[in-house]
Design an enzyme around this catalytic site. Sequence first.
Site, mmCIF file in Angstrom:
data_model
loop_
_atom_site.group_PDB
_atom_site.id
_atom_site.type_symbol
_atom_site.label_atom_id
_atom_site.label_comp_id
_atom_site.label_asym_id
_atom_site.label_seq_id
_atom_site.Cartn_x
_atom_site.Cartn_y
_atom_site.Cartn_z
ATOM 1 N N ASP A 97 -16.046 12.488 16.250
ATOM 2 C CA ASP A 97 -17.361 12.883 16.769
ATOM 3 C C ASP A 97 -17.370 14.408 16.900
ATOM 4 O O ASP A 97 -17.573 15.108 15.902
ATOM 5 C CB ASP A 97 -17.587 12.156 18.097
ATOM 6 C CG ASP A 97 -18.926 12.459 18.748
ATOM 7 O OD1 ASP A 97 -19.819 12.994 18.079
ATOM 8 O OD2 ASP A 97 -19.093 12.161 19.951
ATOM 9 N N ASP A 153 -16.064 1.037 21.202
ATOM 10 C CA ASP A 153 -16.638 0.450 22.418
ATOM 11 C C ASP A 153 -17.750 1.304 22.995
ATOM 12 O O ASP A 153 -17.872 2.494 22.696
ATOM 13 C CB ASP A 153 -15.559 0.304 23.489
ATOM 14 C CG ASP A 153 -15.211 1.651 24.128
ATOM 15 O OD1 ASP A 153 -14.849 2.579 23.384
ATOM 16 O OD2 ASP A 153 -15.339 1.786 25.364
ATOM 17 N N ARG A 159 -15.770 -3.980 21.549
ATOM 18 C CA ARG A 159 -14.650 -3.595 20.674
ATOM 19 C C ARG A 159 -14.227 -4.672 19.702
ATOM 20 O O ARG A 159 -13.754 -4.392 18.612
ATOM 21 C CB ARG A 159 -13.406 -3.311 21.537
ATOM 22 C CG ARG A 159 -13.251 -1.896 21.962
ATOM 23 C CD ARG A 159 -11.831 -1.690 22.459
ATOM 24 N NE ARG A 159 -11.783 -0.723 23.531
ATOM 25 C CZ ARG A 159 -11.891 0.598 23.354
ATOM 26 N NH1 ARG A 159 -12.039 1.086 22.153
ATOM 27 N NH2 ARG A 159 -11.846 1.403 24.376
HETATM 28 P P1 IMP Z 1 -14.372 13.419 19.683
HETATM 29 O O1 IMP Z 1 -15.688 13.854 20.268
HETATM 30 O O2 IMP Z 1 -14.340 13.600 18.183
HETATM 31 O O3 IMP Z 1 -13.221 14.096 20.369
HETATM 32 O O4 IMP Z 1 -14.253 11.867 19.939
HETATM 33 C C1 IMP Z 1 -13.837 11.359 21.174
HETATM 34 C C2 IMP Z 1 -13.971 9.863 21.268
HETATM 35 O O5 IMP Z 1 -15.315 9.574 21.631
HETATM 36 C C3 IMP Z 1 -13.741 9.012 20.040
HETATM 37 O O6 IMP Z 1 -12.379 8.776 19.747
HETATM 38 C C4 IMP Z 1 -14.422 7.736 20.480
HETATM 39 O O7 IMP Z 1 -13.562 6.975 21.301
HETATM 40 C C5 IMP Z 1 -15.589 8.246 21.302
HETATM 41 N N1 IMP Z 1 -16.846 8.171 20.531
HETATM 42 C C6 IMP Z 1 -17.556 9.179 19.993
HETATM 43 N N2 IMP Z 1 -18.666 8.728 19.379
HETATM 44 C C7 IMP Z 1 -18.639 7.378 19.510
HETATM 45 C C8 IMP Z 1 -19.512 6.315 19.064
HETATM 46 O O8 IMP Z 1 -20.541 6.494 18.384
HETATM 47 N N3 IMP Z 1 -19.136 5.058 19.425
HETATM 48 C C9 IMP Z 1 -18.017 4.780 20.146
HETATM 49 N N4 IMP Z 1 -17.174 5.741 20.566
HETATM 50 C C10 IMP Z 1 -17.488 7.031 20.252
#
Ligand code: IMP
Length: 177
Positions: A97, A153, A159
Site C-alpha cells: 500500500d 483482513d 482473511r
Molecule cells: P503499507 O502501507 O504498504 O506499509 O501496508 C501496510 C499493511 O496495511 C499491509 O501489509 C496490509 O496488512 C494493510 N493494508 C493496506 N491496504 C490494505 C487493503 O486494501 N486491504 C487489507 N489490508 C491492507
Amino acid sequence: MKVLHSEGEIARKIRDLGDTISREYDGKELFIIGILKGGFMFMADLVRAITLPAKIEFARLSSYANSDSPTGDVTIVDDIHAVISGRHVLIVDDIMDTGHSLLAFKEHLKKKGPASVKICTMIDKTFRRDASISPDYYGFRITEGFVVGYGLDFAEQYRTLPALYVLDPDETGGPPT
Ligand code: IMP
Ligand code: MG
C-alpha cells in the site's frame, strides 16, 4: 462487498507468477520469506507454483500510522531466524500500500548480506504509495478501494475467504482508504 478476483483468476495469476519467478531465478536456490498474517495464503499457493529448490521462513510486521510519524512506524514483531547471507531472497506479502512496511523490512534484510532481495505481493495498491518502492512481481494492481479475502483482513475479518473482494466504503466505516 463485491468480488474483485475469483478463485479461478487467482489460481491462473499464481501459475503465471510461479512460471515467471521460476524462469528468472533458473539455476538458483530461492529463500522465500512470507509476511504474516496477510501473506499466508498467497505464500502457500505461490511456493507450490515455483518449480525451483526453495527454503521458506516467515516474519511478522506491524505498522502503526500515527500523526507523529507520517511514514508510519514499522516494527518487526517476529524476525526470521535463518542465515540469509549470500541467498536470493524473495519477500512474499498480501499487498503493498504506502510501501513503508516492505521498504523497512527489505532494508532490514539487506543488512544481513543476501545476494539479492526482491518483493512479490498479491496486490499492488498504487494510489496511496508514499515510499519509493514497488513490488518486483505482483498479481493484481488496484487504483482504488480496500481489499479483503485471500489472507487480507479488515479488523481481522474476511482473511479466510478464498477470493478477493472490495469492501464498500460504508463497510469500512468511512471513505475508502
Ligand atoms: P503499507 O502501507 O504498504 O506499509 O501496508 C501496510 C499493511 O496495511 C499491509 O501489509 C496490509 O496488512 C494493510 N493494508 C493496506 N491496504 C490494505 C487493503 O486494501 N486491504 C487489507 N489490508 C491492507
Ligand atoms: Mg500485511
